[in-house]
Write a protein that holds these residues in place. Structure first.
Motif, PDB file in Angstrom:
ATOM      1  N   VAL A 107      30.394  12.848  28.889  1.00  0.00           N
ATOM      2  CA  VAL A 107      30.615  12.127  27.649  1.00  0.00           C
ATOM      3  C   VAL A 107      30.539  10.634  27.933  1.00  0.00           C
ATOM      4  CG1 VAL A 107      32.245  11.634  25.802  1.00  0.00           C
ATOM      5  CG2 VAL A 107      32.088  13.923  26.728  1.00  0.00           C
ATOM      6  N   ILE A 108      29.679   9.978  27.209  1.00  0.00           N
ATOM      7  CA  ILE A 108      29.609   8.530  27.276  1.00  0.00           C
ATOM      8  C   ILE A 108      30.073   8.032  25.918  1.00  0.00           C
ATOM      9  CG2 ILE A 108      28.117   6.534  27.617  1.00  0.00           C
ATOM     10  CD1 ILE A 108      26.178   8.485  29.028  1.00  0.00           C
ATOM     11  N   ALA A 109      31.179   7.354  25.898  1.00  0.00           N
ATOM     12  CA  ALA A 109      31.720   6.919  24.615  1.00  0.00           C
ATOM     13  C   ALA A 109      31.696   5.404  24.533  1.00  0.00           C
ATOM     14  CB  ALA A 109      33.137   7.427  24.450  1.00  0.00           C
ATOM     15  N   LEU A 110      31.097   4.910  23.494  1.00  0.00           N
ATOM     16  CA  LEU A 110      31.151   3.479  23.204  1.00  0.00           C
ATOM     17  C   LEU A 110      31.831   3.374  21.853  1.00  0.00           C
ATOM     18  CD1 LEU A 110      30.440   0.560  23.703  1.00  0.00           C
ATOM     19  CD2 LEU A 110      28.204   0.989  22.721  1.00  0.00           C
ATOM     20  N   ALA A 111      33.140   3.187  21.866  1.00  0.00           N
ATOM     21  CA  ALA A 111      33.905   3.201  20.627  1.00  0.00           C
ATOM     22  C   ALA A 111      34.450   1.813  20.373  1.00  0.00           C
ATOM     23  CB  ALA A 111      35.043   4.201  20.729  1.00  0.00           C
ATOM     24  N   VAL A 112      34.422   1.417  19.153  1.00  0.00           N
ATOM     25  CA  VAL A 112      34.873   0.084  18.807  1.00  0.00           C
ATOM     26  C   VAL A 112      36.311   0.143  18.339  1.00  0.00           C
ATOM     27  CG1 VAL A 112      34.488  -1.847  17.256  1.00  0.00           C
ATOM     28  CG2 VAL A 112      32.583  -0.573  18.145  1.00  0.00           C
ATOM     29  N   VAL A 113      37.145  -0.724  18.900  1.00  0.00           N
ATOM     30  CA  VAL A 113      38.539  -0.793  18.469  1.00  0.00           C
ATOM     31  C   VAL A 113      38.957  -2.248  18.360  1.00  0.00           C
ATOM     32  CG1 VAL A 113      39.130   1.381  19.577  1.00  0.00           C
ATOM     33  CG2 VAL A 113      39.503  -0.738  20.789  1.00  0.00           C
ATOM     34  N   SER A 114      40.028  -2.468  17.670  1.00  0.00           N
ATOM     35  CA  SER A 114      40.594  -3.810  17.649  1.00  0.00           C
ATOM     36  C   SER A 114      41.427  -3.998  18.901  1.00  0.00           C
ATOM     37  CB  SER A 114      41.462  -3.978  16.405  1.00  0.00           C
ATOM     38  OG  SER A 114      42.436  -2.991  16.389  1.00  0.00           O
ATOM     39  N   PHE A 115      41.727  -5.242  19.243  1.00  0.00           N
ATOM     40  CA  PHE A 115      42.506  -5.489  20.449  1.00  0.00           C
ATOM     41  C   PHE A 115      43.733  -6.310  20.113  1.00  0.00           C
ATOM     42  CE2 PHE A 115      39.171  -8.605  20.097  1.00  0.00           C
ATOM     43  CZ  PHE A 115      39.805  -9.792  20.297  1.00  0.00           C
ATOM     44  N   ALA A 116      44.587  -6.507  21.088  1.00  0.00           N
ATOM     45  CA  ALA A 116      45.905  -7.104  20.854  1.00  0.00           C
ATOM     46  C   ALA A 116      45.831  -8.454  20.167  1.00  0.00           C
ATOM     47  CB  ALA A 116      46.653  -7.227  22.171  1.00  0.00           C
ATOM     48  N   ASN A 117      44.839  -9.261  20.474  1.00  0.00           N
ATOM     49  CA  ASN A 117      44.719 -10.569  19.862  1.00  0.00           C
ATOM     50  C   ASN A 117      43.706 -10.592  18.724  1.00  0.00           C
ATOM     51  OD1 ASN A 117      46.545 -11.707  21.683  1.00  0.00           O
ATOM     52  ND2 ASN A 117      44.946 -11.946  23.214  1.00  0.00           N
ATOM     53  N   ALA A 118      43.401  -9.447  18.155  1.00  0.00           N
ATOM     54  CA  ALA A 118      42.424  -9.372  17.062  1.00  0.00           C
ATOM     55  C   ALA A 118      42.917 -10.185  15.872  1.00  0.00           C
ATOM     56  CB  ALA A 118      42.213  -7.928  16.650  1.00  0.00           C
ATOM     57  N   GLN A 119      41.972 -10.724  15.142  1.00  0.00           N
ATOM     58  CA  GLN A 119      42.300 -11.516  13.975  1.00  0.00           C
ATOM     59  C   GLN A 119      41.607 -10.918  12.768  1.00  0.00           C
ATOM     60  OE1 GLN A 119      41.136 -15.509  14.817  1.00  0.00           O
ATOM     61  NE2 GLN A 119      42.517 -15.713  16.543  1.00  0.00           N
ATOM     62  N   LYS A 120      42.242 -11.080  11.614  1.00  0.00           N
ATOM     63  CA  LYS A 120      41.627 -10.552  10.410  1.00  0.00           C
ATOM     64  C   LYS A 120      40.306 -11.266  10.153  1.00  0.00           C
ATOM     65  CE  LYS A 120      44.163 -13.458   7.178  1.00  0.00           C
ATOM     66  NZ  LYS A 120      45.035 -13.459   6.021  1.00  0.00           N
ATOM     67  N   GLY A 121      39.411 -10.568   9.459  1.00  0.00           N
ATOM     68  CA  GLY A 121      38.105 -11.118   9.139  1.00  0.00           C
ATOM     69  C   GLY A 121      37.065 -10.874  10.213  1.00  0.00           C
ATOM     70  N   THR A 122      37.355 -10.066  11.223  1.00  0.00           N
ATOM     71  CA  THR A 122      36.380  -9.785  12.272  1.00  0.00           C
ATOM     72  C   THR A 122      35.646  -8.474  11.985  1.00  0.00           C
ATOM     73  OG1 THR A 122      38.031  -8.709  13.653  1.00  0.00           O
ATOM     74  CG2 THR A 122      37.663 -11.048  14.038  1.00  0.00           C
ATOM     75  N   VAL A 123      34.468  -8.335  12.593  1.00  0.00           N
ATOM     76  CA  VAL A 123      33.628  -7.146  12.412  1.00  0.00           C
ATOM     77  C   VAL A 123      33.594  -6.348  13.709  1.00  0.00           C
ATOM     78  CG1 VAL A 123      31.277  -6.331  11.943  1.00  0.00           C
ATOM     79  CG2 VAL A 123      32.200  -8.286  10.682  1.00  0.00           C
ATOM     80  N   LEU A 124      33.721  -5.031  13.586  1.00  0.00           N
ATOM     81  CA  LEU A 124      33.651  -4.123  14.717  1.00  0.00           C
ATOM     82  C   LEU A 124      32.344  -3.341  14.624  1.00  0.00           C
ATOM     83  CD1 LEU A 124      37.247  -2.703  14.357  1.00  0.00           C
ATOM     84  CD2 LEU A 124      36.506  -4.502  15.891  1.00  0.00           C
ATOM     85  N   VAL A 125      31.599  -3.274  15.719  1.00  0.00           N
ATOM     86  CA  VAL A 125      30.351  -2.513  15.763  1.00  0.00           C
ATOM     87  C   VAL A 125      30.365  -1.669  17.024  1.00  0.00           C
ATOM     88  CG1 VAL A 125      27.837  -2.641  15.876  1.00  0.00           C
ATOM     89  CG2 VAL A 125      29.109  -4.344  14.562  1.00  0.00           C
ATOM     90  N   GLY A 126      30.003  -0.418  16.908  1.00  0.00           N
ATOM     91  CA  GLY A 126      30.000   0.439  18.082  1.00  0.00           C
ATOM     92  C   GLY A 126      29.714   1.874  17.735  1.00  0.00           C
ATOM     93  N   GLY A 127      30.201   2.767  18.542  1.00  0.00           N
ATOM     94  CA  GLY A 127      29.983   4.182  18.299  1.00  0.00           C
ATOM     95  C   GLY A 127      30.158   4.979  19.565  1.00  0.00           C
ATOM     96  N   SER A 128      29.596   6.186  19.574  1.00  0.00           N
ATOM     97  CA  SER A 128      29.705   7.038  20.750  1.00  0.00           C
ATOM     98  C   SER A 128      28.437   7.857  20.940  1.00  0.00           C
ATOM     99  CB  SER A 128      30.917   7.974  20.638  1.00  0.00           C
ATOM    100  OG  SER A 128      30.738   8.882  19.584  1.00  0.00           O
ATOM    101  N   VAL A 129      28.218   8.250  22.181  1.00  0.00           N
ATOM    102  CA  VAL A 129      27.110   9.117  22.561  1.00  0.00           C
ATOM    103  C   VAL A 129      27.696  10.205  23.443  1.00  0.00           C
ATOM    104  CG1 VAL A 129      24.929   9.277  23.825  1.00  0.00           C
ATOM    105  CG2 VAL A 129      25.446   7.227  22.506  1.00  0.00           C
TER     106      VAL A 129
END
Length: 192
Positions: free
Chosen positions: A7-29
């Protein structure tokens, strides 16, 4: 029966210092393969899926977005062959709880529409069946912030339900899955 799972997973998540108004792009294979050789009665099974996602973090804890999945499974045994193609389109909602500057926990709730096409070849004739339905699932995970928003995601399964209804008075298939401890996914992520 053992299966080799890659399993190769490329998943997008927010992080501890994330700020509102940001865009997440990603997914999984994902890919898995299973081969059995037994005195001329050989069988092969392979599964491949691709699931990209795009989300918008509208405050420091909440993200909403869209996702789709394209998957194919193929099983060969003797002169027979089964092939399943699946397509899913839906949305997800994520809640992230920062624990400190390095660690966060999050949960994704996803739901949407899916369709599936099954082809069965018995050595002489190919039979095709089509189905439509829905899916819903929740996946908890851990995020480790490595550097400047890049990080690693870890999950060990989730909880899911899917329903498919086949055409022409075919069967209705309902699937409930509880995969905690049965799956392990690692991904990388970046918040833009």
């Amino acid at each position: 029966m053992k299966k080799m799972l890659v399993v190769i997973a490329l998943a997008v998540v927010s992080f501890a210092n994330a700020q509102k108004g940001t865009v997440l792009v990603g997914g999984s294979v994902g890919y898995s393969s299973h081969n059995v050789s037994n005195r001329g009665n050989d069988s092969k099974e392979s599964v491949f899926n691709f699931s990209p996602r795009v989300g918008y973090q509208f405050n420091d804890n909440w993200t909403v977005g869209g996702e789709f999945t394209v998957a194919t499974a193929k099983e060969e045994f003797g002169n027979n062959e089964n092939k399943i193609n699946n397509f899913a389109l839906g949305a997800f909602l994520r809640y992230t709880l920062p624990l400190n500057q390095t660690f966060s926990v999050f949960a994704d709730l996803g739901a949407g529409f899916q369709n599936q096409k099954d082809e069965v070849y018995n050595g002489f004739v190919t039979t095709t069946a089509k189905a439509d339905g829905m899916y819903v699932g929740i996946t908890p995970a851990i995020f480790i912030n490595v550097k400047k928003g890049f990080g690693l995601n870890f999950n060990i399964g989730g909880l899911g339900y899917s329903a498919l209804s086949y055409e022409h008075n075919g069967p209705d298939v309902n699937d409930f899955s509880f995969s905690f401890g049965k799956a392990f996914n690692i991904g990388i992520s970046k918040n833009f």
